[in-house]
Design an enzyme around this catalytic site. Structure first.
Site, short mmCIF file in Angstrom:
data_model
loop_
_atom_site.label_atom_id
_atom_site.label_comp_id
_atom_site.label_asym_id
_atom_site.label_seq_id
_atom_site.Cartn_x
_atom_site.Cartn_y
_atom_site.Cartn_z
N ARG A 1 -31.73 -77.66 28.17
CA ARG A 1 -31.85 -76.52 27.26
C ARG A 1 -32.83 -76.91 26.16
NH1 ARG A 1 -27.99 -73.81 29.50
NH2 ARG A 1 -28.67 -71.90 28.53
N THR B 1 -38.65 -71.27 27.16
CA THR B 1 -37.50 -72.15 27.25
C THR B 1 -37.83 -73.22 28.28
OG1 THR B 1 -36.55 -70.69 28.92
CG2 THR B 1 -35.76 -70.41 26.67
N TYR C 1 -32.05 -89.40 13.42
CA TYR C 1 -32.67 -88.36 12.59
C TYR C 1 -34.16 -88.61 12.48
CZ TYR C 1 -30.15 -84.56 10.52
OH TYR C 1 -29.56 -83.35 10.33
N GLU D 1 -36.64 -85.92 10.97
CA GLU D 1 -37.30 -84.71 10.45
C GLU D 1 -38.79 -84.94 10.27
OE1 GLU D 1 -35.44 -83.11 6.95
OE2 GLU D 1 -33.59 -82.67 8.03
N ASP E 1 -43.79 -64.61 26.00
CA ASP E 1 -42.54 -65.35 26.18
C ASP E 1 -42.30 -65.49 27.68
OD1 ASP E 1 -39.92 -66.14 26.50
OD2 ASP E 1 -39.09 -64.72 25.05
N LYS F 1 -34.99 -72.96 32.38
CA LYS F 1 -34.87 -71.95 33.45
C LYS F 1 -35.65 -72.43 34.67
CE LYS F 1 -33.66 -68.70 29.92
NZ LYS F 1 -34.06 -67.59 29.04
#
Ligand SMILES: *Cc1c(COP(=O)(O)O)cnc(C)c1O
Length: 435
Positions: free
Chosen positions: A237, A228, A57, A59, A202, A231
């Site tokens: 991902r 992203t 973790y 954050e 985008d 691709k």
């Protein structure tokens, strides 16, 4: 007592899921993945993705975390950010968006308020759901207006300008999932400026082509670039937000200025929308960014386009109706109306022949979006496997045969065997462990 490591090793494996992973790897290696948003990552990307970094973790951002023990993941995230800034040539990168849709949500959250007008390309004309579709957050929390392409399938910049003048959006979004041509980023910037709108580019589908030098970059033109990473960029991902501006804003409320974009985007991700970053994903993004900065990646990007152009040329000769008449990038959008099949039938037939594509709406599609007239296919994954123009000629032949014989299962099975034979000569990049 056995060591915790040994205990983990001795735990019975999850045979059901293991078996399905094997099946999926077989499906990918024996067939041809031609969905243009898909690719095959390297073994190094997979190793980072499957690492213990997923356990941590963290954050916050490097140096400003809400948890202890972040000294290692801080380094990982800094490397990912630095590689992104260098590769794209901008002041700031946020590598934490979980995927493209949350990445766009963060850009909206940073730039506009609920009820503001946002303007993006309609889904049925190649836009993404997050560009203002009515059933998406972007069309629910904002007043979305949607532009279309012209009848010829090209973006119609005069029409976009006219809509912007009439609707006065606060945010103009450009980018697509099914657009086979090059964008005029400068013209879109002018349109945004003419109404005082923010401009979000985008580039998800084409980022690999941008960093490979095959496609113009909107960096420095758009206010925010969202991409992203999975691709054409060929990473795990995930997504990255990119912008210029001054990242070192003090901890106080900041105005929505260009200078403050880095702070606005970072705060949109956390505390705005997300909790802990996916550190395994960040590491895998860092690996992919390094790969994309190598000279070989330019050759890869060039070959993606060459392969798509070869496919287009062959299919045009067989009287396929390509939207815009061809392609400048990695994908082809085909209107099958003149072939007497609908998108779903072609998708199914090609699937039976071992070629994975997806049904897709074409501009001004008279059919329903759930059963559209066309298919969309692309070359990024095949090019990763090393296929070139020669293979594209053969594949165009198979695509035509499968569509022409879409209800002949025997013929489709025969093509599938031929596809498998070709595929075996072009293994997935990760064939040691996963293939
Ligand atoms: C793929 C894509 C997205 C969304 O990405 P997900 O990771 O699937 O959420 C957003 N915009 C465009 C243009 C895309 O192609």
């Amino acid at each position: 007592m056995e060591s915790p490591e040994l205990q983990l090793k001795q735990m019975k494996r999850d045979d059901i899921i293991d078996q399905l992973i094997v099946e999926e790897v077989r499906r990918q290696s024996e067939g041809l993945e031609m969905i243009p948003s898909e690719n095959h990552t390297s073994q190094n990307v997979l190793d980072a993705l499957g690492s213990r970094l997923t356990d941590k973790y963290s954050e916050g951002y490097p140096g400003m975390r809400y948890y202890g023990g972040c000294e290692v993941v801080d380094k990982v995230e800094n490397i990912a950010r630095d590689r992104a800034k260098k590769l794209f040539g901008c002041d700031h990168a946020n590598v934490q968006p979980y995927s493209g849709s949350p990445g766009n949500m963060a850009a909206y959250y940073a730039l506009v308020d609920p009820g503001d007008t946002v303007m993006g390309l309609h889904l049925f004309f190649g836009g993404h759901m997050t560009h203002g579709l009515k059933v998406n957050f972007s069309g629910t929390y904002y007043r979305s207006v949607q532009y279309k392409t012209g009848q010829d399938g090209y973006l119609d910049y005069d029409a976009i300008q006219q809509m912007a003048t009439e609707e006065k959006p606060r945010l103009l979004v450009a980018g697509a999932t099914a657009y086979p041509r090059i964008y005029d980023w400068k013209r879109l910037r002018e349109i945004a400026d003419s109404v005082g709108a923010w401009f979000l580019a985008d580039t998800s589908h084409i980022t690999g082509l941008i960093v490979g030098g095959e496609h113009p970059s909107p960096i420095g033109i758009a206010d925010v670039v969202m991409t992203t990473t999975h691709k054409t960029l060929r990473g795990p991902r995930g997504a990255i937000l990119l912008c210029n501006g001054n990242p070192s804003t003090p901890l106080k409320k900041v105005e929505r200025t260009k200078e403050n974009l880095p702070t606005l985007l970072d705060r949109a991700i956390i505390p705005g929308l997300q909790g802990g970053p996916h550190n395994h994903q960040t590491a895998a993004i860092a690996v992919a960014l390094r790969e994309a900065s190598q000279p070989e990646f330019k050759i890869y990007a060039r070959q993606i386009v060459k392969n798509a152009k070869k496919l287009a040329e062959k299919l045009l000769k067989k009287d396929y109706n390509l939207v815009t008449g061809g392609t400048d990038n990695h994908l082809l959008l085909i209107d099958l109306t003149n072939k007497g099949v609908i998108g779903a039938e072609a998708e199914t037939a090609l699937g039976k022949a071992g070629i994975t594509v997806n049904k897709n709406a074409v501009p001004f599609d008279p059919r329903s979006p759930f059963s559209p007239s066309g298919i969309r296919l692309g070359t990024p994954a095949l090019t990763t496997r090393g296929m070139k123009e020669r293979e594209m000629e053969q594949i165009a032949e198979w695509i035509d045969q499968a569509i022409s014989n879409h209800s002949n299962d025997k013929k489709l099975a025969q093509i599938k065997a031929e596809v498998k034979e070709l595929s075996s000569k072009f293994p997935l990049p990760s064939n040691q462990k996963n293939g």
